[in-house]
Scaffold this motif. Structure first.
Motif, PDB file in Angstrom:
ATOM      1  N   GLY A   1       0.802  -1.217   0.000  1.00 30.45           N
ATOM      2  CA  GLY A   1       0.000   0.000   0.000  1.00 30.45           C
ATOM      3  C   GLY A   1       0.838   1.271   0.000  1.00 30.45           C
ATOM      4  O   GLY A   1       0.542   2.219  -0.732  1.00 30.45           O
TER       5      GLY A   1
ATOM      6  N   HIS B   1      -1.488   6.796   5.361  1.00 29.76           N
ATOM      7  CA  HIS B   1      -1.292   6.402   3.965  1.00 29.76           C
ATOM      8  C   HIS B   1      -0.055   5.538   3.781  1.00 29.76           C
ATOM      9  O   HIS B   1       0.431   5.386   2.669  1.00 29.76           O
TER      10      HIS B   1
ATOM     11  N   ASP C   1      -7.445   6.952  -1.317  1.00 31.33           N
ATOM     12  CA  ASP C   1      -6.660   5.835  -0.784  1.00 31.33           C
ATOM     13  C   ASP C   1      -7.649   4.808  -0.226  1.00 31.33           C
ATOM     14  O   ASP C   1      -8.069   4.890   0.927  1.00 31.33           O
TER      15      ASP C   1
ATOM     16  N   LYS D   1      -4.236  -4.361   0.093  1.00 33.46           N
ATOM     17  CA  LYS D   1      -4.860  -5.171   1.154  1.00 33.46           C
ATOM     18  C   LYS D   1      -5.801  -6.255   0.609  1.00 33.46           C
ATOM     19  O   LYS D   1      -5.342  -7.295   0.191  1.00 33.46           O
TER      20      LYS D   1
HETATM   21  C1  LIG Z   1      -2.514  -0.181   5.272  1.00 28.52           C
HETATM   22  C2  LIG Z   1      -2.698   1.111   4.591  1.00 28.52           C
HETATM   23  C3  LIG Z   1      -1.691   1.678   3.782  1.00 28.52           C
HETATM   24  C4  LIG Z   1      -0.327   1.077   3.653  1.00 28.52           C
HETATM   25  O1  LIG Z   1      -0.342  -0.212   3.107  1.00 28.52           O
HETATM   26  P1  LIG Z   1       0.914  -1.171   3.387  1.00 28.52           P
HETATM   27  O2  LIG Z   1       0.667  -2.327   2.503  1.00 28.52           O
HETATM   28  O3  LIG Z   1       0.846  -1.517   4.840  1.00 28.52           O
HETATM   29  O4  LIG Z   1       2.134  -0.410   3.045  1.00 28.52           O
HETATM   30  C5  LIG Z   1      -1.970   2.855   3.142  1.00 28.52           C
HETATM   31  N1  LIG Z   1      -3.152   3.461   3.255  1.00 28.52           N
HETATM   32  C6  LIG Z   1      -4.141   2.954   4.010  1.00 28.52           C
HETATM   33  C7  LIG Z   1      -5.446   3.664   4.082  1.00 28.52           C
HETATM   34  C8  LIG Z   1      -3.944   1.779   4.723  1.00 28.52           C
HETATM   35  O5  LIG Z   1      -4.898   1.310   5.532  1.00 28.52           O
END
Ligand SMILES: *Cc1c(COP(=O)(O)O)cnc(C)c1O
Length: 437
Positions: A115, A149, A255, A284
């Protein structure tokens, strides 16, 4: 050597640096070794089971050991595991990009593996778009207070969670600004969630009207700011933000890394506001929780601004595992499940069930009981410090995995949780709560 709970714990502490963890805490708090997973359940080497009430950090949608997703990965493994995506292409990445476009209405998917990389990509693309248009002053990003983020340096710059950010502040961009969060818990007495969201949108407008010439994009988590503790807000905020971004020539980055793929009750949270962002970031749940994959999609207009004879007007960004074929096959299998089963309606019924059960919790000393789609949360006022750890351990002892954020307890179970499992989850959570307040 046969693996046991005890031996694996010791070897893990000796060899693995665990995320989001002060490792010394594990002198007192044992790690949980997991041998296998099935549905909503995780099982250790002694056969003790844990209900995965946080969907393994919000990634799992349809449970562990899902036959269809597993089969899709196995079939892809016999064909092609991975190939460089620069200069080459493959069927899973093409099919996935086509299918995601049908769902989001946005085009040209740019892939990464997590993410944080996706939000970095969206920020860089937005900046580069303006630059390609000669708008070199647009170098700053707006985000929301308590937003999250990701934790790489660029994504951490637009994150507003002190625990993750303060230590690294000297490394971060100083130019990012956090606008007031429309989190309805902050409303004045008598002020509705919608009125409060409109008031926050007014504050956003005041800022954007004055500073838009230097702003490339606004990045937000649509409807639920998960990492801060499931702060929920009214969709009217997103509508106003969309209008502001249009009026002042600022990109809107949605996001949906945590909230995408049905988590808020619609396939994507932005649907509840009826808006289309300039960028959407997904990760995710995209592979059902099986393999790391993230994607950024954008509009034809933004894509076109990079399409040129000049190499440096192109988007120069890459990750080694971009568009990994196995991860794409898991994502395609996940989308199959949405297409073949009435997932969103089934979730709606489950959410109704859990909400009716939670209505009986009115006698407990909890506040701001809230729900959006398949996310529930409430806040507690514990009698002494250390609630987060106490509750976590009390729940684990009862075979329930929940990870409070500060004094907020939340449920974010896989969608396949049954009514019996929901009852069991609530019974254990209630017991753990009564023990740890
Ligand atoms: C978890 C998350 C991220 C980051 O994702 P990762 O895979 O942990 O780097 C970014 N934005 C939101 C809204 C998240 O919940």
């Amino acid at each position: 050597m046969t693996t046991s709970n005890a031996s694996l714990l010791q070897r893990s502490l000796a060899a693995v640096w665990h995320p989001c963890t002060q490792m010394k805490q594990h002198e007192a708090l044992p790690l949980v070794p997991v041998k296998r997973g099935e549905g909503v359940w995780l099982e250790d080497f002694d056969g003790k089971r844990y209900l995965d009430g946080v969907s393994s950090w919000w990634v799992n949608l349809f449970g562990h050991n899902h036959p269809h997703i597993k089969q899709a990965i196995k079939a892809q493994l016999d064909q092609l595991e991975h190939v460089i995506l620069a200069g080459f292409t493959h069927e899973p990445v093409v099919r996935l990009s086509e299918q995601l476009s049908l769902l989001t209405g946005l085009g040209h998917s740019f892939y990464a593996s997590d993410g944080a990389s996706a939000t970095e990509i969206a920020l860089k693309m937005s900046f580069h778009y303006w630059r390609n248009h000669g708008e070199t002053a647009k170098t700053r990003f707006l985000s929301l207070q308590n937003g999250y983020h990701g934790e790489t340096l660029g994504s951490l710059s637009v994150t507003d969670i002190a625990l993750f950010k303060d230590t690294y502040a000297p490394l971060l961009r100083e130019e990012s600004i956090a606008l007031p969060s429309p989190d309805w818990r902050r409303a004045e007495p008598g002020e509705s969630a919608e009125q409060y969201a409109l008031r926050c949108a007014g504050q956003a407008e005041a800022y954007i009207a004055q500073h838009h010439a230097g702003i490339a994009a606004v990045i937000v988590e649509p409807l639920v700011q998960c990492a801060t503790g499931m702060a929920m807000y009214h969709p009217v905020y997103l509508q106003r933000l969309r209008a502001l971004c249009d009026r002042y020539q600022v990109h809107l980055i949605a996001d949906e890394i945590a909230v995408g793929f049905g988590r808020t009750g619609t396939m994507f949270a932005i649907e509840q506001a009826g808006i289309k962002p300039d960028f959407i970031c997904l990760s995710k749940g995209i592979t059902g929780g099986y393999l790391p994959l993230s994607v950024v999609q954008t509009t034809q207009d933004i894509y076109a601004a990079f399409y040129d004879d000049s190499v440096t007007r192109g988007f120069l960004h890459s990750h080694s595992y971009t568009g990994n074929a196995l991860a794409c096959s898991a994502a395609l299998a996940t989308l199959d499940i949405f297409a073949q089963h009435d997932v969103l309606n089934s979730n709606r019924r489950k959410a109704g069930y859990l909400n009716r059960r939670l209505a009986a919790w009115r006698d407990l000393p909890i506040r701001h009981l809230r729900n959006t789609g398949m996310i529930w949360a409430f806040d507690v006022t514990p009698s002494r410090p250390g609630f987060q750890q106490r509750f976590y351990q009390a729940a684990l002892q009862r075979g329930l995995l929940l990870r409070p954020v500060g004094n907020t307890v939340y449920f974010m179970p896989p969608y396949i949780i049954s009514e019996e499992e929901m009852d069991w989850m609530l019974e254990q959570a209630r017991g753990a709560l009564e023990e740890s307040l």
